[in-house]
Design a protein around this motif. Structure first.
Motif, PDB file in Angstrom:
ATOM      1  N   TYR A  97     -71.755 -81.559  36.614  1.00 19.94           N
ATOM      2  CA  TYR A  97     -71.061 -82.115  35.448  1.00 19.94           C
ATOM      3  C   TYR A  97     -69.629 -81.585  35.306  1.00 19.94           C
ATOM      4  O   TYR A  97     -68.701 -82.358  35.150  1.00 19.94           O
ATOM      5  N   ASN A 129     -76.176 -88.110  30.991  1.00 20.46           N
ATOM      6  CA  ASN A 129     -76.432 -87.235  32.130  1.00 20.46           C
ATOM      7  C   ASN A 129     -76.711 -87.987  33.421  1.00 20.46           C
ATOM      8  O   ASN A 129     -76.571 -87.422  34.505  1.00 20.46           O
ATOM      9  N   ILE A 134     -82.204 -84.407  36.299  1.00 20.38           N
ATOM     10  CA  ILE A 134     -81.012 -84.508  35.467  1.00 20.38           C
ATOM     11  C   ILE A 134     -80.155 -85.707  35.886  1.00 20.38           C
ATOM     12  O   ILE A 134     -79.375 -86.226  35.092  1.00 20.38           O
ATOM     13  N   GLU A 137     -63.583 -90.213  27.286  1.00 14.86           N
ATOM     14  CA  GLU A 137     -64.574 -89.411  28.002  1.00 14.86           C
ATOM     15  C   GLU A 137     -65.968 -90.030  27.896  1.00 14.86           C
ATOM     16  O   GLU A 137     -66.796 -89.876  28.782  1.00 14.86           O
ATOM     17  N   ARG A 138     -66.236 -90.683  26.768  1.00 13.74           N
ATOM     18  CA  ARG A 138     -67.564 -91.248  26.550  1.00 13.74           C
ATOM     19  C   ARG A 138     -67.439 -92.638  25.920  1.00 13.74           C
ATOM     20  O   ARG A 138     -66.441 -92.936  25.277  1.00 13.74           O
ATOM     21  N   ARG A 156     -68.070 -84.295  37.753  1.00 12.47           N
ATOM     22  CA  ARG A 156     -67.735 -85.326  36.763  1.00 12.47           C
ATOM     23  C   ARG A 156     -66.625 -84.902  35.803  1.00 12.47           C
ATOM     24  O   ARG A 156     -66.272 -85.653  34.906  1.00 12.47           O
ATOM     25  N   LEU A 182     -75.615 -80.116  26.974  1.00 11.24           N
ATOM     26  CA  LEU A 182     -76.695 -80.737  27.741  1.00 11.24           C
ATOM     27  C   LEU A 182     -77.749 -79.688  28.093  1.00 11.24           C
ATOM     28  O   LEU A 182     -78.965 -79.924  27.968  1.00 11.24           O
ATOM     29  N   ARG A 201     -69.460 -79.565  26.858  1.00 13.00           N
ATOM     30  CA  ARG A 201     -70.356 -80.713  26.945  1.00 13.00           C
ATOM     31  C   ARG A 201     -71.521 -80.404  27.891  1.00 13.00           C
ATOM     32  O   ARG A 201     -72.672 -80.767  27.611  1.00 13.00           O
ATOM     33  N   ASP A 218     -72.935 -92.654  35.162  1.00 14.61           N
ATOM     34  CA  ASP A 218     -71.702 -92.296  35.863  1.00 14.61           C
ATOM     35  C   ASP A 218     -71.113 -93.512  36.585  1.00 14.61           C
ATOM     36  O   ASP A 218     -69.891 -93.668  36.660  1.00 14.61           O
ATOM     37  N   TRP A 233     -66.577 -82.905  33.290  1.00 15.01           N
ATOM     38  CA  TRP A 233     -66.906 -82.749  31.882  1.00 15.01           C
ATOM     39  C   TRP A 233     -66.288 -81.442  31.375  1.00 15.01           C
ATOM     40  O   TRP A 233     -66.222 -80.453  32.111  1.00 15.01           O
ATOM     41  N   PRO A 234     -65.887 -81.392  30.087  1.00 11.35           N
ATOM     42  CA  PRO A 234     -65.536 -80.094  29.498  1.00 11.35           C
ATOM     43  C   PRO A 234     -66.773 -79.188  29.523  1.00 11.35           C
ATOM     44  O   PRO A 234     -67.908 -79.681  29.432  1.00 11.35           O
TER      45      PRO A 234
END
Lengths: 425, 425, 425
Positions: free
Chosen positions: B396, C80, B356, C100-101, B400, B410, B406, C85, B402-403
């Protein structure tokens, strides 16, 4: 440690162990000075690797205190290592050392405190008691008389590296002749001599045969006829070409396995070491390995001797999955401890997790000390117990919701129960 | 589980899956008795490894209940394993088993409860629904008529081991002739016969071609001319020297890859198994491996067929980094599940983390069950979801930031979305 | 992050570093547009692997903004990865990107913001300052004049792959002749030419010699006499059979090691890469590896040159334990960073734990960036610091109860102190 981890650890510390593999000299099991401890190859080789010239610690005219002083100069460079953590644990437990580090300022006090303790008449007993060790397996040369010590406490084990890999050396054969009264000149006398060794060892309570093996070795059934000419050349003092030396090694090895079957002795295989890779290294600090080895090389052996238990140690961490898988399939393959370059916490944890997830619980020998001096049993087994209790806490109590007692019972089996049953002690 | 981990896990449990590799018999997908479940090779081989003689579970005259009773005698030695954890999970979920352990005292009640459930007419439907499985890929012999079942639910997959590695066996060629109406006598008829198989399979909704491969195999483009003489010798019933057998295997394999390209089928490669290493082992409990294998052996194949997707499984955990790296570089290499000796939680976690972190998210097929009976889908996929949700939570959401949605998306892609897209279901 | 982990991380972020290996062009160290950043092979190869045709990003007529636009189309499939990152961290830190992205909707704004920043006159200084980088080692071709930049900031390093592995190519020898004024026709002129390179590099503050090596390579002392005929054939434009090419490579390599000894330069060995495995891949996205490699292949080298320090990087994660063990035994072997396919968080953590547990702390070079553009130093070193501080927190502060300052000091030594001492900067 979480409270759960601590509770399991405390329980695993409560009961005494049997150490199924060490290099203890039963006539001088405990240390006499701190030099016996800091002279352990883990410290000399690491200090040398960190920059200490070999000559500074290996000249014969260096006294024990001087030797420790010289090693202490390099200790700061090794403080990060797991091996130095053993030393700190040991000094705290046995010698009441309470400083954070061993330095040029405090080592002499430590040295003297250790000497005072070690001078006590019952020091050996104290160490065994504090370490909770009931029995310790030895690594005996094949010509060891095995007398003058209590073989129920210090359990003999027949080490066979020289017979398999150095049979062409005159010294090997002379020692064999002296020990057995048999001059080996052909395959019949070779078998007789080996039989005599097994009889002698078993009579003296030996509970295992053991050998360390290079990554290149593949056992095969080589019969007496095949090596007849080779053995005669050896007896006549001739040299062997590599292919013949290999055949002879395979023949001796296979004969040992046959005797393990006959005498119902487990055959400890310690797989993967290359000797003298760094020939200029310190004593016992010269060996390394080649990770390109596979248990498939032992396929024929494991199939041929279903009645022999093979406790297998692997030197390369990358061999652990094969070990797990072979122990999961072959009834006679058992996982055995965490050897040498794999005996550091992060590898022990990875390997313990994989083994406990996939190998039947009656086929795992958790740990052995590999120690040369008794004082190392405590910190080494404690390191292992810390990891095992963590794995038990995470995997069984937390993930699978086992009652703690059940996880502890699993730990007991891996730490002690299997050693008793597999080696018959 | 932390609350976050639990939330993600619950979300990953919520949607149905497609199982991209199993050994389900679509005519008898679910179990009839607990013996179908405990007769799974994972339990027979582990029980045998723990000490149960093969004869006690493999005599043809042992009834299913008796077989389970004999296996239960050894269950205590396997309770530590991940495989037994699947069994407990499955018994709790499907049969309402609430005991902590399966013992000689309670197994009969469990056996009967299971039999009652399994006797229900819609048991197969129930299992699929409770397990949240929409479709299950099969592993079909090349001469399977593929009739009498719903190929949209049980998706055919052309398994080709016999063609590649056992073509010299008369049975292989006879079955091929019978299935295709083509007698293979040379490379032209061989190609025709293989073409016929692909046409048959694709017509019946096959979505993949698959093969398991020994560590020694290296695919190479061996053309028809090269094997013309070899094929004639085979057709005449002659023996092949190893080098010729290798050429023939390479030719058949390459021809299969060409047909995958032509029919736009992914080619599942399951790399690294040595068959019958422990020939005296129980049924399906005889195979092991040699970790000394490399995906560099597949270099020529991956380059030659850019239009074919290769979902790759590796048996040795030490192969995982190569798999990660080859999938990161080659557009046509996809990571596929966690196979056999690598299908234990600690290895799944290590491998999932590495994949991943470094393989594009559209190129990871998270998991397949490899099951023989439907009831195993639930505990096996649940084990994987537990690990995947932990990795998603740690890496994640926590690291990181992430919400959660999200991270869940994944997970959905890895668990289901990629299976749909890569196999075109 | 736990508060403890955060505190250690913050401390490790506080002091500036020296990057001991990069591919920075000192004449254009910082990026000019976002295409310099997103054109890094990690993004082009991953985007290609995820499905982007090579032609869409490698045609010479694609402008930088267009190239970024095309890569952004594939970014969602790479979100991912650890590599993406880095990109997000870098964009947040340097360009104030707060989304965020990166998407088709927002990338142009990001592109323009980056261009504006990069257009600032002191951009390079800003990046170095924000990244806390004091010095950055280069990877210089042997014919690099090494002029026009500050060699105290951008430290030269003599890269020798072409000399060892491509000496038969006319271009290699022509460039050598031009750089040194010596036409190589035999082993004497070869030695002279290599000597001239070392003299030139050392004069320009070079602090290391470096090479990347295929898994098959084994250094051996091949003397000038042995290659005399081979060198003449090469000089005459003849072809070499593989065995002779191997001898020549070994001779050149050994000669380089001799010059490292003479000039007291560490010799960076980057072991394990196979070049052009996926020849149709994007630029710099074609190389892979074969995990079947061992440091035992370097046994003779490490023994022959005790006076040369070898900072060793391994490409395969499965090689890490050998690296740990060889660095633990050989005084002249030093662990060096986390290379390429091993440079992902889960492998860095495993490898860092094993190294810190068993290699003397003065023999570990924690990390290098391997970057082509300065902006990558920040996210890459930060990823490493995050992992290192976690290991320090777990292993030393929590398990061993070290004071935090002591753990931080260990981190400083691994991150910076050892780089200074080992390379003499």
């Amino acid at each position: 440690m979480t409270p759960l981890h601590q509770r399991l650890f405390d329980e695993l510390e409560r009961f005494p162990l049997i150490d199924p593999h060490s290099h203890i000299n039963p006539h001088a099991a405990a240390s006499k000075t701190l030099a016996d401890i800091m002279g352990y190859h883990y410290y000399t080789e690491l200090a040398h690797s960190a920059g200490l010239p070999k000559s500074k610690i290996e000249s014969p005219d260096i006294g024990p205190k001087e030797k420790v002083g010289r090693l202490v100069e390099k200790v700061a460079d090794l403080e990060n290592t797991a091996q130095l953590d053993w030393l700190m644990d040991l000094c705290r437990t046995f010698f009441g050392f309470e400083e954070e580090r061993i330095t040029s300022k405090n080592w002499e006090k430590l040295y003297d405190a250790a000497s005072a303790k070690m001078a006590q008449k019952d020091w050996e007993e104290q160490v065994l008691k504090i370490s909770r060790l009931d029995k310790v397996f030895l690594t005996n040369d094949y010509d060891d008389p095995l007398t003058g010590f209590d073989t129920r406490r210090y359990v003999p084990c027949l080490r066979t590296d020289d017979l398999v890999f150095h049979f062409t050396k005159p010294g090997t054969r002379e020692r064999l002749a002296k020990a057995t009264g048999i001059e080996v000149g052909d395959s019949v006398t070779l078998r007789k001599a080996i039989g005599a060794l097994f009889t002698h060892f078993v009579k003296h309570n030996a509970k295992a045969c053991a050998i360390s093996l290079p990554p290149s070795f593949t056992p095969r059934p080589v019969d007496g006829l095949t090596v007849e000419g080779i053995l005669r050349r050896v007896a006549a003092g001739g040299d062997l070409i590599p292919a013949d030396a290999e055949l002879l090694s395979q023949h001796v090895f296979w004969t040992l396995a046959e005797h393990c079957a006959e005498h119902k002795l487990p055959f400890d295989l310690m797989i993967g070491v290359n000797r003298k890779v760094y020939a200029a290294g310190v004593y016992q600090g010269q060996d390394l390995f080649d990770q390109r080895v596979s248990l498939i090389q032992y396929r024929e052996l494991f199939n041929a001797f279903p009645q022999v238990t093979f406790p297998v140690s692997v030197l390369a961490q990358t061999s652990n999955q094969e070990l797990v898988s072979y122990a999961w399939i072959f009834p006679n393959v058992v996982t055995n401890g965490h050897w040498w370059y794999s005996n550091i916490p992060s590898y022990i944890e990875l390997d313990t997790r994989a083994r406990i997830e996939a190998v039947p619980q009656n086929k795992q020998i958790g740990y052995y000390s590999d120690m040369y001096k008794l004082e190392f049993g405590l910190p080494k087994f404690r390191m292992y117990r810390r990891i095992l209790s963590k794995v038990l806490a995470d995997e069984y109590v937390t993930n699978r919701r086992w009652p703690e007692e059940r996880a502890i019972a699993l730990g007991q089996q891996i730490l002690r129960g299997n050693v008793e049953r597999i080696f018959g002690v």
